[in-house]
Design a protein around this motif. Structure first.
Motif, PDB file in Angstrom:
ATOM      1  N   MET A  73       0.829  -1.205   0.000  1.00 19.67           N
ATOM      2  CA  MET A  73       0.000   0.000   0.000  1.00 19.67           C
ATOM      3  C   MET A  73       0.868   1.261   0.000  1.00 19.67           C
ATOM      4  O   MET A  73       0.545   2.241  -0.674  1.00 19.67           O
ATOM      5  CB  MET A  73      -0.948   0.005   1.206  1.00 19.67           C
ATOM      6  CG  MET A  73      -2.061  -1.027   1.097  1.00 19.67           C
ATOM      7  SD  MET A  73      -3.042  -0.909  -0.405  1.00 19.67           S
ATOM      8  CE  MET A  73      -3.851   0.651  -0.177  1.00 19.67           C
ATOM      9  N   ALA A  74       1.969   1.260   0.732  1.00 20.23           N
ATOM     10  CA  ALA A  74       2.866   2.415   0.742  1.00 20.23           C
ATOM     11  C   ALA A  74       3.453   2.628  -0.652  1.00 20.23           C
ATOM     12  O   ALA A  74       3.520   3.773  -1.136  1.00 20.23           O
ATOM     13  CB  ALA A  74       3.972   2.209   1.771  1.00 20.23           C
ATOM     14  N   GLU A  75       3.865   1.561  -1.297  1.00 15.39           N
ATOM     15  CA  GLU A  75       4.396   1.651  -2.661  1.00 15.39           C
ATOM     16  C   GLU A  75       3.326   2.164  -3.618  1.00 15.39           C
ATOM     17  O   GLU A  75       3.592   3.010  -4.471  1.00 15.39           O
ATOM     18  CB  GLU A  75       4.922   0.283  -3.115  1.00 15.39           C
ATOM     19  CG  GLU A  75       5.528   0.282  -4.488  1.00 15.39           C
ATOM     20  CD  GLU A  75       6.789   1.134  -4.566  1.00 15.39           C
ATOM     21  OE1 GLU A  75       7.067   1.660  -5.666  1.00 15.39           O
ATOM     22  OE2 GLU A  75       7.489   1.284  -3.557  1.00 15.39           O
ATOM     23  N   PHE A  76       2.113   1.677  -3.457  1.00 16.41           N
ATOM     24  CA  PHE A  76       0.998   2.124  -4.297  1.00 16.41           C
ATOM     25  C   PHE A  76       0.751   3.619  -4.101  1.00 16.41           C
ATOM     26  O   PHE A  76       0.560   4.361  -5.063  1.00 16.41           O
ATOM     27  CB  PHE A  76      -0.266   1.322  -3.960  1.00 16.41           C
ATOM     28  CG  PHE A  76      -1.488   1.781  -4.692  1.00 16.41           C
ATOM     29  CD1 PHE A  76      -1.642   1.500  -6.037  1.00 16.41           C
ATOM     30  CD2 PHE A  76      -2.475   2.508  -4.032  1.00 16.41           C
ATOM     31  CE1 PHE A  76      -2.769   1.934  -6.711  1.00 16.41           C
ATOM     32  CE2 PHE A  76      -3.600   2.941  -4.695  1.00 16.41           C
ATOM     33  CZ  PHE A  76      -3.747   2.654  -6.047  1.00 16.41           C
ATOM     34  N   ARG A  77       0.770   4.086  -2.855  1.00 18.22           N
ATOM     35  CA  ARG A  77       0.553   5.517  -2.581  1.00 18.22           C
ATOM     36  C   ARG A  77       1.667   6.364  -3.181  1.00 18.22           C
ATOM     37  O   ARG A  77       1.414   7.443  -3.717  1.00 18.22           O
ATOM     38  CB  ARG A  77       0.463   5.745  -1.071  1.00 18.22           C
ATOM     39  CG  ARG A  77      -0.839   5.282  -0.489  1.00 18.22           C
ATOM     40  CD  ARG A  77      -0.968   5.689   0.988  1.00 18.22           C
ATOM     41  NE  ARG A  77      -2.011   4.915   1.618  1.00 18.22           N
ATOM     42  CZ  ARG A  77      -1.822   3.978   2.527  1.00 18.22           C
ATOM     43  NH1 ARG A  77      -0.607   3.708   2.947  1.00 18.22           N
ATOM     44  NH2 ARG A  77      -2.828   3.313   3.037  1.00 18.22           N
ATOM     45  N   ARG A  78       2.915   5.881  -3.056  1.00 18.84           N
ATOM     46  CA  ARG A  78       4.038   6.623  -3.638  1.00 18.84           C
ATOM     47  C   ARG A  78       3.886   6.738  -5.147  1.00 18.84           C
ATOM     48  O   ARG A  78       4.086   7.815  -5.718  1.00 18.84           O
ATOM     49  CB  ARG A  78       5.356   5.940  -3.296  1.00 18.84           C
ATOM     50  CG  ARG A  78       5.892   6.288  -1.923  1.00 18.84           C
ATOM     51  CD  ARG A  78       7.325   5.810  -1.791  1.00 18.84           C
ATOM     52  NE  ARG A  78       7.408   4.349  -1.757  1.00 18.84           N
ATOM     53  CZ  ARG A  78       7.500   3.625  -0.658  1.00 18.84           C
ATOM     54  NH1 ARG A  78       7.549   4.218   0.508  1.00 18.84           N
ATOM     55  NH2 ARG A  78       7.569   2.318  -0.713  1.00 18.84           N
ATOM     56  N   LYS A  79       3.522   5.639  -5.799  1.00 17.78           N
ATOM     57  CA  LYS A  79       3.338   5.669  -7.245  1.00 17.78           C
ATOM     58  C   LYS A  79       2.206   6.609  -7.630  1.00 17.78           C
ATOM     59  O   LYS A  79       2.323   7.379  -8.582  1.00 17.78           O
ATOM     60  CB  LYS A  79       3.029   4.259  -7.771  1.00 17.78           C
ATOM     61  CG  LYS A  79       4.229   3.355  -7.827  1.00 17.78           C
ATOM     62  CD  LYS A  79       3.857   2.005  -8.386  1.00 17.78           C
ATOM     63  CE  LYS A  79       5.033   1.064  -8.412  1.00 17.78           C
ATOM     64  NZ  LYS A  79       4.665  -0.267  -8.917  1.00 17.78           N
ATOM     65  N   LYS A  80       1.124   6.547  -6.889  1.00 16.61           N
ATOM     66  CA  LYS A  80      -0.033   7.402  -7.196  1.00 16.61           C
ATOM     67  C   LYS A  80       0.331   8.872  -7.016  1.00 16.61           C
ATOM     68  O   LYS A  80      -0.018   9.713  -7.848  1.00 16.61           O
ATOM     69  CB  LYS A  80      -1.202   7.031  -6.284  1.00 16.61           C
ATOM     70  CG  LYS A  80      -2.490   7.713  -6.629  1.00 16.61           C
ATOM     71  CD  LYS A  80      -3.618   7.210  -5.769  1.00 16.61           C
ATOM     72  CE  LYS A  80      -4.915   7.907  -6.113  1.00 16.61           C
ATOM     73  NZ  LYS A  80      -6.022   7.465  -5.269  1.00 16.61           N
TER      74      LYS A  80
END
Length: 149
Positions: A73-80
């Motif tokens: 989820m942290a990686e997803f938020r960073r990408k977003k």
């Protein structure tokens, strides 16, 4: 059977013996088919049970999954966030604005302290309000029949 009945009328006996043997063979085939059908149904049920069974959740399993999920989820938020920044104008939510700029926490208080409460009203606009001819004072006034200008 033919050897036992040599010299006797044996057609009826032979036909009866053949019929019994054929019936036994047919019954054995039916039994095998039914057993095979039951076996396949049982295998299908067991495969279905295995599909629905899954992994038993323990504290260790859950914590490992949670750590992995949080990283994803942290990686997803960073990408977003990176995509939004590259897109030009990132539209931030109110929560995100307050999290990024802590000056917003006190900006409303400063506005009110600086005189935001002071609203000046020009009372001269309301001096002749009693002289106005308002239709709503009339007993036959119907607001639905008002003409719009």
């Amino acid at each position: 059977m033919a050897e036992e009945n040599l010299g006797m009328v044996m057609i009826f006996t032979l036909v009866t013996a053949v019929q019994e043997k054929l019936n036994e063979i047919v019954d054995a085939m039916k039994n095998r088919r039914e057993e095979e059908k039951l076996r396949k149904e049982k295998e299908a049920e067991e495969a279905e049970k295995v599909a629905f069974q899954g992994t038993v959740v323990t504290i260790e399993n859950f914590l490992a999954w949670k750590a992995k999920f949080d990283l994803e989820m942290a990686e997803f938020r960073r990408k977003k966030q990176k995509e939004e920044e590259q897109a030009g104008k990132p539209k931030l939510t109110g929560k995100q604005l307050f999290e990024r700029d802590h000056n917003l926490d006190t900006s409303d208080i400063q506005f009110l302290e600086d005189g935001g409460n002071n609203v000046e009203v020009d009372e001269s606009l309301f001096q002749d309000i009693e002289d106005l001819d308002l239709d709503e004072d009339s007993p036959t006034f119907d607001p639905l029949e008002m003409d719009s200008d």
